[in-house]
Structure formats: C-alpha cells, structure tokens
Design a protein around this motif. Structure first.
Motif, PDB file in Angstrom:
ATOM      1  N   GLN A  77       0.827  -1.292   0.063  1.00 61.18           N
ATOM      2  CA  GLN A  77       0.104   0.219   0.160  1.00 61.18           C
ATOM      3  C   GLN A  77       0.788   1.135   0.040  1.00 61.18           C
ATOM      4  N   ASN A  78       1.683   1.332   1.047  1.00 58.84           N
ATOM      5  CA  ASN A  78       2.638   2.583   1.090  1.00 58.84           C
ATOM      6  C   ASN A  78       3.782   2.400   1.597  1.00 58.84           C
ATOM      7  N   ILE A  79       4.939   2.686   1.340  1.00 58.28           N
ATOM      8  CA  ILE A  79       6.117   2.896   2.100  1.00 58.28           C
ATOM      9  C   ILE A  79       6.761   4.042   2.197  1.00 58.28           C
ATOM     10  N   ARG A  80       6.779   4.811   3.810  1.00 56.49           N
ATOM     11  CA  ARG A  80       7.308   5.963   3.950  1.00 56.49           C
ATOM     12  C   ARG A  80       8.641   5.697   4.578  1.00 56.49           C
ATOM     13  N   LEU A  81       9.735   6.344   3.934  1.00 57.90           N
ATOM     14  CA  LEU A  81      11.295   6.306   4.498  1.00 57.90           C
ATOM     15  C   LEU A  81      11.541   7.630   5.267  1.00 57.90           C
ATOM     16  N   VAL A  82      11.880   7.343   6.650  1.00 60.98           N
ATOM     17  CA  VAL A  82      12.309   8.415   7.495  1.00 60.98           C
ATOM     18  C   VAL A  82      13.606   8.408   7.516  1.00 60.98           C
ATOM     19  N   VAL A  83      14.354   9.608   7.327  1.00 59.02           N
ATOM     20  CA  VAL A  83      15.823   9.801   7.313  1.00 59.02           C
ATOM     21  C   VAL A  83      16.088  10.985   8.549  1.00 59.02           C
ATOM     22  N   PRO A  84      16.168  10.270   9.558  1.00 60.80           N
ATOM     23  CA  PRO A  84      16.702  11.264  10.796  1.00 60.80           C
ATOM     24  C   PRO A  84      17.922  11.743  10.756  1.00 60.80           C
ATOM     25  N   SER A  85      18.881  11.027  10.236  1.00 58.31           N
ATOM     26  CA  SER A  85      20.176  11.605  10.104  1.00 58.31           C
ATOM     27  C   SER A  85      21.059  11.129   8.929  1.00 58.31           C
ATOM     28  N   PHE A  86      21.988  10.093   8.791  1.00 54.80           N
ATOM     29  CA  PHE A  86      22.634   9.555   7.766  1.00 54.80           C
ATOM     30  C   PHE A  86      21.961   8.588   7.023  1.00 54.80           C
ATOM     31  N   CYS A  87      21.709   8.637   5.700  1.00 54.44           N
ATOM     32  CA  CYS A  87      21.291   7.572   4.959  1.00 54.44           C
ATOM     33  C   CYS A  87      21.991   7.658   3.654  1.00 54.44           C
ATOM     34  N   LYS A  88      23.291   6.993   3.642  1.00 55.23           N
ATOM     35  CA  LYS A  88      24.172   7.231   2.632  1.00 55.23           C
ATOM     36  C   LYS A  88      24.384   6.206   1.702  1.00 55.23           C
ATOM     37  N   SER A  89      24.734   6.539   0.240  1.00 59.61           N
ATOM     38  CA  SER A  89      25.286   5.327  -0.427  1.00 59.61           C
ATOM     39  C   SER A  89      24.100   4.511  -0.743  1.00 59.61           C
ATOM     40  N   ALA A  90      24.455   3.119  -0.361  1.00 61.73           N
ATOM     41  CA  ALA A  90      23.361   2.122  -0.230  1.00 61.73           C
ATOM     42  C   ALA A  90      22.106   2.369   0.310  1.00 61.73           C
ATOM     43  N   GLY A  91      21.985   3.090   1.258  1.00 62.66           N
ATOM     44  CA  GLY A  91      20.638   3.817   1.865  1.00 62.66           C
ATOM     45  C   GLY A  91      20.002   4.676   0.951  1.00 62.66           C
ATOM     46  N   THR A  92      20.629   5.305   0.064  1.00 65.00           N
ATOM     47  CA  THR A  92      19.960   6.112  -0.895  1.00 65.00           C
ATOM     48  C   THR A  92      19.219   5.059  -1.899  1.00 65.00           C
ATOM     49  N   LEU A  93      20.008   3.989  -2.128  1.00 66.54           N
ATOM     50  CA  LEU A  93      19.225   2.937  -2.971  1.00 66.54           C
ATOM     51  C   LEU A  93      18.036   2.170  -2.251  1.00 66.54           C
ATOM     52  N   VAL A  94      17.835   2.058  -1.075  1.00 64.47           N
ATOM     53  CA  VAL A  94      16.481   1.807  -0.442  1.00 64.47           C
ATOM     54  C   VAL A  94      15.629   2.863  -0.431  1.00 64.47           C
ATOM     55  N   ALA A  95      16.119   4.148  -0.486  1.00 66.82           N
ATOM     56  CA  ALA A  95      15.132   5.173  -0.214  1.00 66.82           C
ATOM     57  C   ALA A  95      14.528   5.266  -1.743  1.00 66.82           C
ATOM     58  N   ILE A  96      15.119   4.959  -2.896  1.00 73.18           N
ATOM     59  CA  ILE A  96      14.335   4.773  -4.104  1.00 73.18           C
ATOM     60  C   ILE A  96      13.391   3.912  -4.208  1.00 73.18           C
ATOM     61  N   ALA A  97      13.205   3.045  -3.379  1.00 70.43           N
ATOM     62  CA  ALA A  97      12.288   1.965  -3.343  1.00 70.43           C
ATOM     63  C   ALA A  97      11.020   2.606  -2.690  1.00 70.43           C
ATOM     64  N   ALA A  98      11.122   3.584  -1.839  1.00 67.14           N
ATOM     65  CA  ALA A  98       9.948   4.179  -1.111  1.00 67.14           C
ATOM     66  C   ALA A  98       9.176   4.960  -1.927  1.00 67.14           C
ATOM     67  N   ASP A  99       7.906   5.067  -1.369  1.00 67.22           N
ATOM     68  CA  ASP A  99       6.759   5.816  -2.093  1.00 67.22           C
ATOM     69  C   ASP A  99       6.975   7.131  -1.605  1.00 67.22           C
ATOM     70  N   GLU A 100       7.651   7.645  -0.643  1.00 69.85           N
ATOM     71  CA  GLU A 100       7.598   8.935  -0.047  1.00 69.85           C
ATOM     72  C   GLU A 100       8.766   9.023   0.893  1.00 69.85           C
ATOM     73  N   ASP A 105      15.653  17.590   9.820  1.00 68.53           N
ATOM     74  CA  ASP A 105      16.490  18.706   9.723  1.00 68.53           C
ATOM     75  C   ASP A 105      17.906  18.425   9.805  1.00 68.53           C
ATOM     76  N   PHE A 106      18.237  17.160  10.391  1.00 67.97           N
ATOM     77  CA  PHE A 106      19.759  16.639  10.372  1.00 67.97           C
ATOM     78  C   PHE A 106      19.963  15.500   9.381  1.00 67.97           C
ATOM     79  N   GLY A 107      19.076  15.257   8.446  1.00 67.96           N
ATOM     80  CA  GLY A 107      18.970  14.092   7.703  1.00 67.96           C
ATOM     81  C   GLY A 107      19.534  14.455   6.235  1.00 67.96           C
ATOM     82  N   GLU A 108      20.161  13.367   5.732  1.00 65.23           N
ATOM     83  CA  GLU A 108      20.964  13.580   4.536  1.00 65.23           C
ATOM     84  C   GLU A 108      21.131  12.266   3.665  1.00 65.23           C
ATOM     85  N   LEU A 109      20.755  12.306   2.359  1.00 65.54           N
ATOM     86  CA  LEU A 109      21.073  11.067   1.667  1.00 65.54           C
ATOM     87  C   LEU A 109      22.403  11.378   0.915  1.00 65.54           C
ATOM     88  N   GLY A 110      22.960  10.422  -0.034  1.00 64.09           N
ATOM     89  CA  GLY A 110      23.997  10.626  -0.529  1.00 64.09           C
ATOM     90  C   GLY A 110      24.306  10.149  -2.021  1.00 64.09           C
TER      91      GLY A 110
END
Length: 341
Positions: A77-100, A105-110
């Motif tokens: 139905q829905n996948i929301r990915l919350v990034v509180p701080s670091f979500c780098k490299s392969a973490g960004t790949l996981v983020a691509i799979a999310a719907d939103e 404020d301290f979060g960052e992708l790579g």
C-alpha cells in the motif's frame, strides 16, 4: 523539544496512523541486514503500509537492492522512509524503493557512486567514478592544450598543417604517460559497477516512481564526492515526494536519538505498543517458541506488563549521546522498557 519517553513516542506514532507498521533500522546495508529484516517482517507484520526509520552509512548495493525489494514485497500500500540523520550510499538505493521520503533537519542522503575495493590496499575502496573522472580530466586537458598550441603557433605565420602536426606531437608526448597509467581491466570493472547502480535504481524506482526524470543519472554521475551531502532541499530536486517529518516522527526520532543519530548496527526492530508486544509474547508462549532479545541470549517472548509502549529489542548501549541536543541518551531494553540518563 520537550522530553518524551519512547513508550509515549511510540504511542504517538500509532495515534497519528494506526494502519501501518513502524520499523527502526540503524545498520550497515548488507545481505545480513536483508535476512534480519525479512525475518522480522515475516514474523511481526500487521499492516500493508509501513514507515521505516533508516540510519546507515551505506554498504553493499546488492543488500540494498534486496532490502528494497523485500519492503515492496511485503508492503504493497505505502512505504514511507524517514531519514533522521545519515542515509548514505546504499541507503539512498533503499530510499528509491519508497513511495515517499520524510527527511529531518539533520537528515541527509548521499550519491550512488559505487565503491569498489582497491586490489592493492587492505580495507580501502575507491569510487567507481574515480577512473571515469580521471579520463575526462586528461581528455579535457589534452584538448585544451592542443587548441592552445595550434592557435599560438599559427600566430607565428606557420601553415595550419605544420601547426597541427606540431601541436599533435606535443599533446601526444604529454598525454601518453597519463593514459598509460589507466588499467583497461580496472576501467571495465568500474563501468560495470556503475551499471549495477543504474540497473538496481531503475528497477526499484518502477514501484513508487518517486525519482524525477534524470535524477538517477545525477545521483550516480554528477556529484564530486561519495560523502556529498544531499539534504532535504536538494533531495526535493531529485525526488517527487519529499517532506518534513511529522510531529509524531520528530518526537520519536528525538526520543530514540541514541539509535538513530548514528549507525549503531543493532538488529532491525518492529516498533510496538505494549498491547502489541503482549500479544506477540502470548503468541510465542502458546507456540512454545523462543525469541532472540537481540543480546545474544534467548527470552521467553513474553513482554513485560509494566513496560508501557516501546520497541521490542535493545537499541543503543545506554551511554549518554553527546550528539543529542540535551546530552541525554536513550536506552531501550529487550523487555521494551525505555529510559534516559
């Protein structure tokens, strides 16, 4: 932000949206994490939508791809990915799979430039872009040099043919030693690694289609360093659906900052209320099953009735976290009891 206990913060999440699962992951991306997450979801999934709080410095793109597919398989139905701080490299790949995406404020992708292990170095890796950028730099330098030599020699009244031959000899002598240092086999390895990132990203984006046109190529090729910060504002230029954290998400991230402020490599946790924990524990008791408490020991699976709402495994080591604004650390015990010190 006012101090809130983890049980109260968990209750706030379910009060805001009770029809989704909440998962905490603070771990390097790997196939081992995929196994742990798959097992967790298989045993505790209650809804077809989820919010995953992800903190990671990156890791294995193969593991990232498997994690993204795992989430899409279970949560339709829905996948929301919350990034509180670091979500780098392969973490960004996981983020691509999310719907939103919800980025704090301290979060960052790579960027998605794949890291390839150096054959001659122990535990060191280099970006898949290194050789490509070196080739581009050498090519550009030779082109500029050739043009400058041609124009300057033409100013001496020499013929164009003679000037071009002279410029060609100078550039050839300058570029040959540089190009000779590039290993064609290593170049092919890097190109394949970058292709892996593109193919994985393309496949995962077909689910939520949250990437904007050209964003995947930009994530792979257009950032100058592997650690480049992609904050919420820049992420909104790459993804269609990026938002601030909700009040409930902010409260939970603040309460669990010891686990979410940096990668802690604890096992993934399905965040549960006391009632859900009690129900899970009762089910395990009735089945005679034992539950790993995340500490290398086995527990009965029965939740502490005094625990209130909380997560079901240990998160953090109980030490104060200097990165948290108030300096307080939050510890979450295996029995679901949360506390600060």
């Amino acid at each position: 932000m006012p101090e809130t206990s983890i049980p109260d913060a968990v209750a706030g999440l379910y009060a805001a949206d009770p029809n989704r699962d909440y998962i905490v992951v603070s771990h390097a991306v790997s196939r081992h994490l995929h196994y742990k997450l798959s097992s967790l979801i298989a045993s505790k999934q209650r809804n077809k939508a989820c919010t995953m709080f992800l903190t990671t410095y990156g890791g294995d793109p193969n593991g990232g791809y498997r994690i993204g597919r795992c989430l899409r398989h279970h949560y339709t139905q829905n996948i929301r990915l919350v990034v509180p701080s670091f979500c780098k490299s392969a973490g960004t790949l996981v983020a691509i799979a999310a719907d939103e995406l919800g980025i704090g404020d301290f979060g960052e992708l790579g960027p998605l430039d794949i890291q390839v292990r150096k054959a001659s170095e122990l535990e060191e890796s280099s970006s898949g872009l290194d050789i490509m950028q070196a080739l581009q730099a050498v090519t550009l330098h030779t082109q500029v040099t050739f043009h400058r030599m041609l124009v300057e020699s033409r100013g001496l009244g020499l013929s164009t043919k003679l000037c071009s031959e002279f410029a060609g000899q100078v550039v050839s002598g300058m570029a040959a030693p540089l190009f000779s240092q590039i290993d064609p086999i290593r170049l092919g390895e890097m190109q394949r690694a970058m292709r892996v990132a593109f193919e994985y990203g393309s496949r995962l984006d077909k689910y939520g289609q949250n990437l904007k046109d050209g964003a995947l190529v930009q994530l792979i090729n257009n950032y100058p360093a592997h650690g480049f910060v992609i904050d919420r504002k820049e992420a909104s230029e790459l993804f269609e659906r990026v938002s601030h954290l909700t009040d409930a998400e902010k409260t939970f991230c603040y309460a669990a900052w010891e686990s979410l402020g940096s990668q802690t490599d604890i096992d993934p946790v399905m965040v549960e209320t006391a009632q859900q924990s009690n129900q899970t524990g009762t089910n395990h008791e009735n089945s005679g099953a034992k539950v790993d408490d995340g500490l290398g020991t086995e527990a009965t699976g029965k939740a502490d009735p005094k625990a209130g709402a909380g997560v079901s495994q240990r998160g953090g080591n109980g030490k104060k976290d200097a990165s948290r604004p108030d300096g307080q650390g939050v510890r979450v015990r295996a029995d679901g009891v949360a506390g600060t010190e």
